[in-house]
Design a protein around this motif. Structure first.
Motif, short mmCIF file in Angstrom:
data_model
loop_
_atom_site.label_atom_id
_atom_site.label_comp_id
_atom_site.label_asym_id
_atom_site.label_seq_id
_atom_site.Cartn_x
_atom_site.Cartn_y
_atom_site.Cartn_z
N UNK A 36 0.82 -1.22 0.00
CA UNK A 36 0.00 0.00 0.00
C UNK A 36 0.85 1.27 0.00
N UNK A 37 1.90 1.36 0.85
CA UNK A 37 2.71 2.59 0.83
C UNK A 37 3.34 2.87 -0.53
N UNK A 38 3.62 1.81 -1.30
CA UNK A 38 4.18 2.02 -2.64
C UNK A 38 3.12 2.59 -3.58
N UNK A 39 1.84 2.27 -3.30
CA UNK A 39 0.77 2.73 -4.19
C UNK A 39 0.31 4.15 -3.85
N UNK A 43 3.23 9.25 2.62
CA UNK A 43 2.56 10.21 3.51
C UNK A 43 2.02 9.48 4.75
N UNK A 44 2.67 9.68 5.91
CA UNK A 44 2.29 8.93 7.12
C UNK A 44 0.87 9.23 7.58
N UNK A 45 0.45 10.49 7.42
CA UNK A 45 -0.91 10.86 7.85
C UNK A 45 -1.96 10.12 7.01
N UNK A 46 -1.72 10.07 5.68
CA UNK A 46 -2.65 9.36 4.79
C UNK A 46 -2.64 7.86 5.10
N UNK A 119 4.03 -1.18 8.94
CA UNK A 119 4.12 -0.73 7.54
C UNK A 119 3.17 0.43 7.27
N UNK A 120 2.01 0.43 7.94
CA UNK A 120 0.98 1.42 7.64
C UNK A 120 0.98 2.59 8.63
N UNK A 121 2.06 2.72 9.38
CA UNK A 121 2.27 3.87 10.26
C UNK A 121 1.14 4.09 11.26
N UNK A 122 0.66 2.98 11.85
CA UNK A 122 -0.40 3.09 12.87
C UNK A 122 0.18 3.61 14.18
N UNK A 123 -0.61 4.47 14.86
CA UNK A 123 -0.20 4.80 16.23
C UNK A 123 -0.67 3.69 17.16
N UNK A 124 -0.22 3.72 18.41
CA UNK A 124 -0.46 2.61 19.32
C UNK A 124 -1.95 2.39 19.61
N UNK A 125 -2.69 3.50 19.80
CA UNK A 125 -4.12 3.36 20.11
C UNK A 125 -4.87 2.73 18.93
N UNK A 126 -4.57 3.21 17.70
CA UNK A 126 -5.23 2.65 16.51
C UNK A 126 -4.87 1.17 16.34
N UNK A 127 -3.60 0.86 16.62
CA UNK A 127 -3.19 -0.54 16.48
C UNK A 127 -3.98 -1.44 17.43
N UNK A 128 -4.11 -1.05 18.70
CA UNK A 128 -4.79 -1.92 19.65
C UNK A 128 -6.28 -2.06 19.32
#
Length: 217
Positions: A36-39, A43-46, A119-128
């Motif tokens: 996905x990051x290659x596509x 942009x980490x926010x996106x 890979x998708x630059x998740x923050x910790x709260x989003x990841x959990x």
């Protein structure tokens, strides 16, 4: 109960005998997210904004890979008929297969989700929250997948048809799975996701038994 436990062990052994299948499934899950990051660019926010949806889509696609082996090998070599003549109902056989299917096709994805989160630059709260939503929602995907595999068990190349049957059923799971991470009312979405899983776990074995019985009669 003893026969059901023996069925669970049999299914687990047969599935793990082809351990490469589980590894392939996990690698596919990670690769779908990793490209996905290659596509979309770095942009980490996106990336973090679309990450929950991408994880759920990757999980859905990865779980399609093993469906063709859920009932077809037993149907083709006659094992399914023999198992039905044993001291175990077809419903119990289907439930045992569903449990093992979740253990080997969904649980490894949940465990591998931290790699995708990285890979998708998740923050910790989003990841959990994503981790929890996968844990709650993947039983529904496994149950719907089982129905697709049962409906196509007697159809040659049924593995190609099953995803078409499953996709409409899985859309609410993907919506509430992603919503439980990103929506304003995320707790409500998580409750809907749990309700979907419970409903699928109750109804899917009934539908699978009906489909297999119809195919073999």
């Amino acid at each position: 109960m003893k026969a059901f436990r023996a069925m669970l062990v049999r299914e687990l052994r047969l599935t793990l005998r082809g351990g490469g299948d589980v590894l392939t499934l996990v690698l596919f899950f990670v690769i779908v997210g990793a490209i996905v990051p290659f596509a979309v660019g770095p942009d980490k926010e996106l990336l973090s904004s679309i990450a929950p949806g991408m994880v759920w889509v990757a999980a859905f696609l990865a779980m399609l890979l093993g469906l063709d082996k859920l009932f077809r090998p037993d149907h083709e070599d006659g094992s399914l008929i023999l198992l039905r003549q044993a001291d175990l109902s077809l419903g119990a056989i289907v439930v045992a297969k569903l449990i093992v299917h979740w253990l080997v096709s969904a649980l490894p994805l949940v465990v591998a989700s931290p790699i995708l989160g990285m890979f998708l630059a998740m923050d910790m709260e989003t990841f959990w929250r994503t981790f929890l939503s996968l844990l709650v929602g993947t039983p529904a995907l496994a149950a719907f997948g089982m129905v697709g595999a049962a409906v196509t068990v007697a159809i040659r190349r049924g593995g190609l048809i099953a995803p078409i049957i499953i996709a409409p059923l899985s859309i609410p799971v993907l919506i509430f799975g992603t919503g439980s991470v990103t929506a304003t009312q995320s707790n409500a979405a998580m409750l809907f996701l749990a309700a979907l899983s419970l409903m699928a776990l109750v109804l899917a074995p009934v539908a699978a038994v009906f489909a297999i019985s119809s195919a073999e009669d």
